[in-house]
Write a protein that holds these residues in place. Structure first.
Motif, PDB file in Angstrom:
ATOM      1  N   ALA A  23       0.835  -1.210   0.000  1.00  0.00           N
ATOM      2  CA  ALA A  23       0.000   0.000   0.000  1.00  0.00           C
ATOM      3  C   ALA A  23       0.862   1.250   0.000  1.00  0.00           C
ATOM      4  CB  ALA A  23      -0.935  -0.018   1.200  1.00  0.00           C
ATOM      5  N   MET A  24       1.963   1.243   0.763  1.00  0.00           N
ATOM      6  CA  MET A  24       2.865   2.398   0.794  1.00  0.00           C
ATOM      7  C   MET A  24       3.456   2.656  -0.589  1.00  0.00           C
ATOM      8  SD  MET A  24       4.879   1.737   4.380  1.00  0.00           S
ATOM      9  CE  MET A  24       4.205   2.247   5.962  1.00  0.00           C
ATOM     10  N   ILE A  25       3.900   1.600  -1.249  1.00  0.00           N
ATOM     11  CA  ILE A  25       4.483   1.756  -2.585  1.00  0.00           C
ATOM     12  C   ILE A  25       3.427   2.265  -3.563  1.00  0.00           C
ATOM     13  CG2 ILE A  25       5.465   0.471  -4.521  1.00  0.00           C
ATOM     14  CD1 ILE A  25       6.884  -1.293  -2.443  1.00  0.00           C
ATOM     15  N   ARG A  26       2.214   1.760  -3.419  1.00  0.00           N
ATOM     16  CA  ARG A  26       1.129   2.219  -4.301  1.00  0.00           C
ATOM     17  C   ARG A  26       0.852   3.714  -4.120  1.00  0.00           C
ATOM     18  NH1 ARG A  26      -5.003  -0.370  -4.394  1.00  0.00           N
ATOM     19  NH2 ARG A  26      -5.954   1.215  -5.759  1.00  0.00           N
ATOM     20  N   VAL A  27       0.894   4.178  -2.876  1.00  0.00           N
ATOM     21  CA  VAL A  27       0.654   5.599  -2.603  1.00  0.00           C
ATOM     22  C   VAL A  27       1.810   6.454  -3.130  1.00  0.00           C
ATOM     23  CG1 VAL A  27       0.495   7.288  -0.738  1.00  0.00           C
ATOM     24  CG2 VAL A  27      -0.906   5.216  -0.681  1.00  0.00           C
ATOM     25  N   GLY A  28       3.035   5.929  -3.064  1.00  0.00           N
ATOM     26  CA  GLY A  28       4.160   6.617  -3.667  1.00  0.00           C
ATOM     27  C   GLY A  28       4.831   7.674  -2.828  1.00  0.00           C
ATOM     28  N   ARG A  29       4.688   7.589  -1.518  1.00  0.00           N
ATOM     29  CA  ARG A  29       5.377   8.505  -0.625  1.00  0.00           C
ATOM     30  C   ARG A  29       6.539   7.775   0.063  1.00  0.00           C
ATOM     31  NH1 ARG A  29       3.262  12.043  -3.199  1.00  0.00           N
ATOM     32  NH2 ARG A  29       1.880  13.673  -2.381  1.00  0.00           N
ATOM     33  N   PRO A  30       7.553   8.506   0.518  1.00  0.00           N
ATOM     34  CA  PRO A  30       8.616   7.876   1.299  1.00  0.00           C
ATOM     35  C   PRO A  30       8.017   7.184   2.521  1.00  0.00           C
ATOM     36  CG  PRO A  30       9.090  10.204   0.932  1.00  0.00           C
ATOM     37  CD  PRO A  30       7.724   9.954   0.414  1.00  0.00           C
ATOM     38  N   TYR A  31       8.603   6.051   2.901  1.00  0.00           N
ATOM     39  CA  TYR A  31       7.993   5.285   3.982  1.00  0.00           C
ATOM     40  C   TYR A  31       9.017   4.687   4.937  1.00  0.00           C
ATOM     41  CZ  TYR A  31       9.136   0.923   1.466  1.00  0.00           C
ATOM     42  OH  TYR A  31       9.789  -0.116   0.846  1.00  0.00           O
ATOM     43  N   VAL A  32       8.499   4.319   6.120  1.00  0.00           N
ATOM     44  CA  VAL A  32       9.248   3.619   7.163  1.00  0.00           C
ATOM     45  C   VAL A  32       8.361   2.493   7.670  1.00  0.00           C
ATOM     46  CG1 VAL A  32      10.383   3.802   9.412  1.00  0.00           C
ATOM     47  CG2 VAL A  32      10.341   5.789   7.880  1.00  0.00           C
ATOM     48  N   ILE A  33       8.908   1.283   7.789  1.00  0.00           N
ATOM     49  CA  ILE A  33       8.185   0.156   8.402  1.00  0.00           C
ATOM     50  C   ILE A  33       9.010  -0.327   9.583  1.00  0.00           C
ATOM     51  CG2 ILE A  33       7.245  -2.166   8.101  1.00  0.00           C
ATOM     52  CD1 ILE A  33       7.003  -1.583   5.111  1.00  0.00           C
ATOM     53  N   GLU A  34       8.384  -0.384  10.755  1.00  0.00           N
ATOM     54  CA  GLU A  34       9.067  -0.802  11.998  1.00  0.00           C
ATOM     55  C   GLU A  34       8.549  -2.142  12.454  1.00  0.00           C
ATOM     56  OE1 GLU A  34       8.907  -1.777  16.114  1.00  0.00           O
ATOM     57  OE2 GLU A  34       7.186  -0.869  15.087  1.00  0.00           O
ATOM     58  N   ASN A  35       9.455  -2.958  13.003  1.00  0.00           N
ATOM     59  CA  ASN A  35       9.006  -4.191  13.652  1.00  0.00           C
ATOM     60  C   ASN A  35      10.123  -4.784  14.503  1.00  0.00           C
ATOM     61  OD1 ASN A  35       7.232  -6.794  13.917  1.00  0.00           O
ATOM     62  ND2 ASN A  35       6.056  -5.345  12.659  1.00  0.00           N
ATOM     63  N   VAL A  36       9.825  -5.921  15.126  1.00  0.00           N
ATOM     64  CA  VAL A  36      10.755  -6.577  16.046  1.00  0.00           C
ATOM     65  C   VAL A  36      11.812  -7.355  15.274  1.00  0.00           C
ATOM     66  CG1 VAL A  36       9.065  -6.707  17.914  1.00  0.00           C
ATOM     67  CG2 VAL A  36       9.205  -8.563  16.231  1.00  0.00           C
ATOM     68  N   GLU A  37      12.866  -7.762  15.986  1.00  0.00           N
ATOM     69  CA  GLU A  37      13.968  -8.478  15.338  1.00  0.00           C
ATOM     70  C   GLU A  37      13.521  -9.771  14.669  1.00  0.00           C
ATOM     71  OE1 GLU A  37      18.321  -8.147  16.810  1.00  0.00           O
ATOM     72  OE2 GLU A  37      17.080  -8.443  18.598  1.00  0.00           O
ATOM     73  N   ALA A  38      12.545 -10.443  15.267  1.00  0.00           N
ATOM     74  CA  ALA A  38      12.090 -11.712  14.701  1.00  0.00           C
ATOM     75  C   ALA A  38      11.429 -11.544  13.336  1.00  0.00           C
ATOM     76  CB  ALA A  38      11.117 -12.397  15.667  1.00  0.00           C
ATOM     77  N   ALA A  39      11.062 -10.322  12.996  1.00  0.00           N
ATOM     78  CA  ALA A  39      10.433 -10.058  11.701  1.00  0.00           C
ATOM     79  C   ALA A  39      11.454  -9.749  10.611  1.00  0.00           C
ATOM     80  CB  ALA A  39       9.451  -8.897  11.829  1.00  0.00           C
ATOM     81  N   ARG A  40      12.740  -9.894  10.886  1.00  0.00           N
ATOM     82  CA  ARG A  40      13.769  -9.534   9.902  1.00  0.00           C
ATOM     83  C   ARG A  40      13.539 -10.185   8.536  1.00  0.00           C
ATOM     84  NH1 ARG A  40      18.880  -7.307   9.837  1.00  0.00           N
ATOM     85  NH2 ARG A  40      18.933  -7.067  12.112  1.00  0.00           N
ATOM     86  N   PRO A  41      13.155 -11.478   8.466  1.00  0.00           N
ATOM     87  CA  PRO A  41      12.955 -12.080   7.141  1.00  0.00           C
ATOM     88  C   PRO A  41      11.856 -11.400   6.318  1.00  0.00           C
ATOM     89  CG  PRO A  41      13.161 -13.786   8.813  1.00  0.00           C
ATOM     90  CD  PRO A  41      13.012 -12.488   9.538  1.00  0.00           C
ATOM     91  N   GLU A  42      10.957 -10.688   6.984  1.00  0.00           N
ATOM     92  CA  GLU A  42       9.847 -10.033   6.280  1.00  0.00           C
ATOM     93  C   GLU A  42      10.218  -8.628   5.799  1.00  0.00           C
ATOM     94  OE1 GLU A  42       7.190 -11.925   5.876  1.00  0.00           O
ATOM     95  OE2 GLU A  42       8.152 -13.470   7.122  1.00  0.00           O
ATOM     96  N   LEU A  43      11.353  -8.088   6.257  1.00  0.00           N
ATOM     97  CA  LEU A  43      11.728  -6.710   5.971  1.00  0.00           C
ATOM     98  C   LEU A  43      12.851  -6.642   4.939  1.00  0.00           C
ATOM     99  CD1 LEU A  43      11.677  -5.455   9.666  1.00  0.00           C
ATOM    100  CD2 LEU A  43       9.991  -4.920   7.899  1.00  0.00           C
TER     101      LEU A  43
END
Length: 232
Positions: A102-122
């Motif tokens: 959704a962020m890419i579709r909107v086309g604005r600069p973005y930041v996604i935050e999450n925990v260390e265990a989510a590293r494979p998803e980032l």
């Protein structure tokens, strides 16, 4: 690709704080110079969120209104990636990929935050931790960004932490801030350690991200925004 995003001189830049909780990230962006709007499905967040609050679905609001903002931040729920889920066997939404799309579709600069265990998803995330910002707590969080980040030096984890639920001592000056049935004194000490003194619940503190992280990221984002071009 790149996005040309001129920021009119007559107003402050705007950040959209998705899955905003009680506003730890939002407050840091405010300190960096942004006007902040938060979105969360939990209506209780409105009681303590320190800025404009929208009760609703983060992705729906992003797709409808994301183009109105200069920067998009998202902290999708982390429970799906937490090792604790191996014990409670609950099903949680996996929202990192849909949020990014959704962020890419909107086309604005973005930041996604999450925990260390989510590293494979980032995608090529940057790790931030409390001592990088002079905080007496070890709190690793990952940040995927559409613009480059060079993190501060990560000090060695030398000082000892108290056990979860205990107040810091001279021998153990760092706090462990995770969930549990904690005292009001612990909650207040944890909120002060995090830099979120307006948060008055244990759950709110334990789910928060220190504003110092967002302030630093926001300052990096402004460098790129004011230059007129942000890579994504």
């Amino acid at each position: 690709m790149t996005h040309l995003i001129p920021i009119p001189r007559q107003r402050r830049p705007r950040v959209l704080d998705l899955y905003c909780h009680r506003g730890g990230m939002g407050f840091g962006y405010h300190q960096a110079g942004f006007d902040v709007t938060g979105v969360d499905l939990d209506p209780d967040c409105a009681t303590e969120y320190p800025f404009t609050f929208i009760h609703g679905d983060a992705i729906d609001y992003l797709l409808a209104h994301g183009h109105e903002y200069d920067l998009i931040h998202g902290s999708p729920p982390c429970q799906a990636y937490s090792p604790l889920n191996a014990y409670n066997h609950k099903t949680y939404p996996d929202l990192i990929a849909p949020t990014r799309a959704a962020m890419i579709r909107v086309g604005r600069p973005y930041v996604i935050e999450n925990v260390e265990a989510a590293r494979p998803e980032l995608v090529e995330p940057t790790l931030l931790c409390g001592p990088m910002f002079g905080l007496r707590m070890y709190r690793h969080r990952l940040f995927e960004t559409s613009f480059p980040l060079t993190p501060p030096t990560h000090p060695t984890h030398g000082p000892l932490c108290t056990r979860n639920g205990y107040l810091p001592t001279i021998e153990r000056p760092f706090m462990t801030i995770t969930g549990g049935r904690h005292s009001k004194a612990w909650q207040q000490a944890a909120a002060e350690a995090m830099g979120t003194p307006w948060i008055t619940t244990v759950r709110g503190v334990c789910e928060a991200i220190p504003p110092a992280y967002a302030r630093w990221i926001g300052e990096q984002a402004l460098t790129h925004l004011t230059a007129g071009v942000v890579a994504a």
